[in-house]
Design an enzyme around this catalytic site. Sequence first.
Site, PDB file in Angstrom:
ATOM      1  N   ALA A 208       0.935  -1.126  -0.095  1.00 51.53           N
ATOM      2  CA  ALA A 208       0.139  -0.083  -0.077  1.00 51.53           C
ATOM      3  C   ALA A 208       0.843   1.270   0.122  1.00 51.53           C
ATOM      4  O   ALA A 208       0.700   2.041   0.819  1.00 51.53           O
ATOM      5  CB  ALA A 208      -1.007   0.112   1.299  1.00 51.53           C
ATOM      6  N   ARG A 215      14.313   5.122 -11.390  1.00 48.95           N
ATOM      7  CA  ARG A 215      14.258   6.319 -11.789  1.00 48.95           C
ATOM      8  C   ARG A 215      13.412   7.000 -10.812  1.00 48.95           C
ATOM      9  O   ARG A 215      13.625   8.327 -10.573  1.00 48.95           O
ATOM     10  CB  ARG A 215      13.846   6.422 -13.022  1.00 48.95           C
ATOM     11  CG  ARG A 215      14.831   6.188 -13.977  1.00 48.95           C
ATOM     12  CD  ARG A 215      14.499   6.705 -15.554  1.00 48.95           C
ATOM     13  NE  ARG A 215      15.847   6.318 -16.546  1.00 48.95           N
ATOM     14  CZ  ARG A 215      15.437   5.344 -17.228  1.00 48.95           C
ATOM     15  NH1 ARG A 215      14.470   4.467 -17.141  1.00 48.95           N
ATOM     16  NH2 ARG A 215      16.382   4.869 -18.047  1.00 48.95           N
ATOM     17  N   ASP A 262      -0.270  -7.358  11.052  1.00 47.53           N
ATOM     18  CA  ASP A 262      -1.372  -6.604  10.245  1.00 47.53           C
ATOM     19  C   ASP A 262      -2.656  -7.573  10.299  1.00 47.53           C
ATOM     20  O   ASP A 262      -3.357  -7.622   9.428  1.00 47.53           O
ATOM     21  CB  ASP A 262      -0.993  -6.334   8.790  1.00 47.53           C
ATOM     22  CG  ASP A 262      -2.017  -5.105   8.434  1.00 47.53           C
ATOM     23  OD1 ASP A 262      -2.694  -4.666   9.229  1.00 47.53           O
ATOM     24  OD2 ASP A 262      -1.849  -5.135   6.930  1.00 47.53           O
ATOM     25  N   GLY A 297      -5.238  -7.211   5.006  1.00 45.25           N
ATOM     26  CA  GLY A 297      -4.475  -7.434   5.984  1.00 45.25           C
ATOM     27  C   GLY A 297      -4.213  -8.946   6.237  1.00 45.25           C
ATOM     28  O   GLY A 297      -4.405  -9.659   5.157  1.00 45.25           O
TER      29      GLY A 297
END
Length: 372
Positions: A208, A215, A262, A297
């Site tokens: 996320a 670059r 998470d 999650g």
Amino acid sequence: MIIKGKIFGTNADCLTIQGDKIIDIGKEIDGEVLDFGNMLVLPGFIDIHTHGAMGKDTMDGDDIAMQTIKKHMADHGVTSYCPTTVTMPAENICMSAKAAMRNRLGEGAEILGMHLEGPFYAEAYKGAQNPAYLRLPDVSLMQEILEGSEHFIRIVSLAPELKGASDVIRFLAENGVVVSAGHSAADYDTVMNAINYGLSHITHLYNAQSGLNHRTPNVTGAALSSKKVTAELICDGLHVHPAAARIAIAAKGVDRIALISDSISAAGMPDGTYSLGGQRVTVKEGVATIDNGTIAGGISNVFDCFCNVVRWGISIEDAVRMASENPARIVGATRKGKIRVGYDADLIVVNDRLELVAVIVRGQVWMNHYSK
């Protein structure tokens, strides 16, 4: 109480607990003995980013949910943790924080303070966060949440590129709150500038966030290159490839990585339908997703993540630091994360197959599956 075994980080084969503290390491003292032979006695693990487990979510905001999650954590070797919110209105966040405060101690893992995920996130990288509640960073709103939660907040994750983010980052840093970049589309320079005025952490590295390109280094590149920030890794084998985990650990150094779960309410539960921040989550074959297919999650725990990184080639010593000492330092839990005289007696015991054998939380035996 005397604990016998291979005491992690020392040359000792025993330690003594009195009350909720470690009072001696290495001396034979009279008293009740728990003898684990040659098994490893480790500091209890710490999860600074977890939403829930066993069908309960931090955002439920009630005592039953908190107590259920606390017990699940202890069952899996996590002796303290930070209940983590999702993007929802301020009143819901404050309600959850107050429930966490009420249940800080008691049975199960200790609650160290809250981790706020949102509401200051980028639409493009919202992940499984509910877009209906996304807000631009606002100091007055953040102050309202801090006061409404009685300052029981340890980490706030936000997108540093959003208008108003710099003021919120400075405000939080001045108030002793760890500020983390998460769910962000920021470029490299924006993250580096945010670090200069108080950002010190990265939420679930790789996930996320704008990714590394040769670059355009973006959030991930800033996280990997800066020695001024720590970073979370979800090492459940789904969110991050083992090679990417090894790259992150090599680039940042072991001392700057914290293993997290998470985990959501589906952790410890069978496949089925659950909820996260008002959104439906479907768990199928161990993968949790919202309706559009976005991963929602994890359903694992930090102990499993610890075992995974060892299998991926990381030493047990380094894996323990990422699961205990580092997260303790990140959230300012100064008497946790190590086995030291005067530290909290939060301990776990593992056998030579890295199976969890015993858990001690604040000097109390929570689990003991070993008998000689």
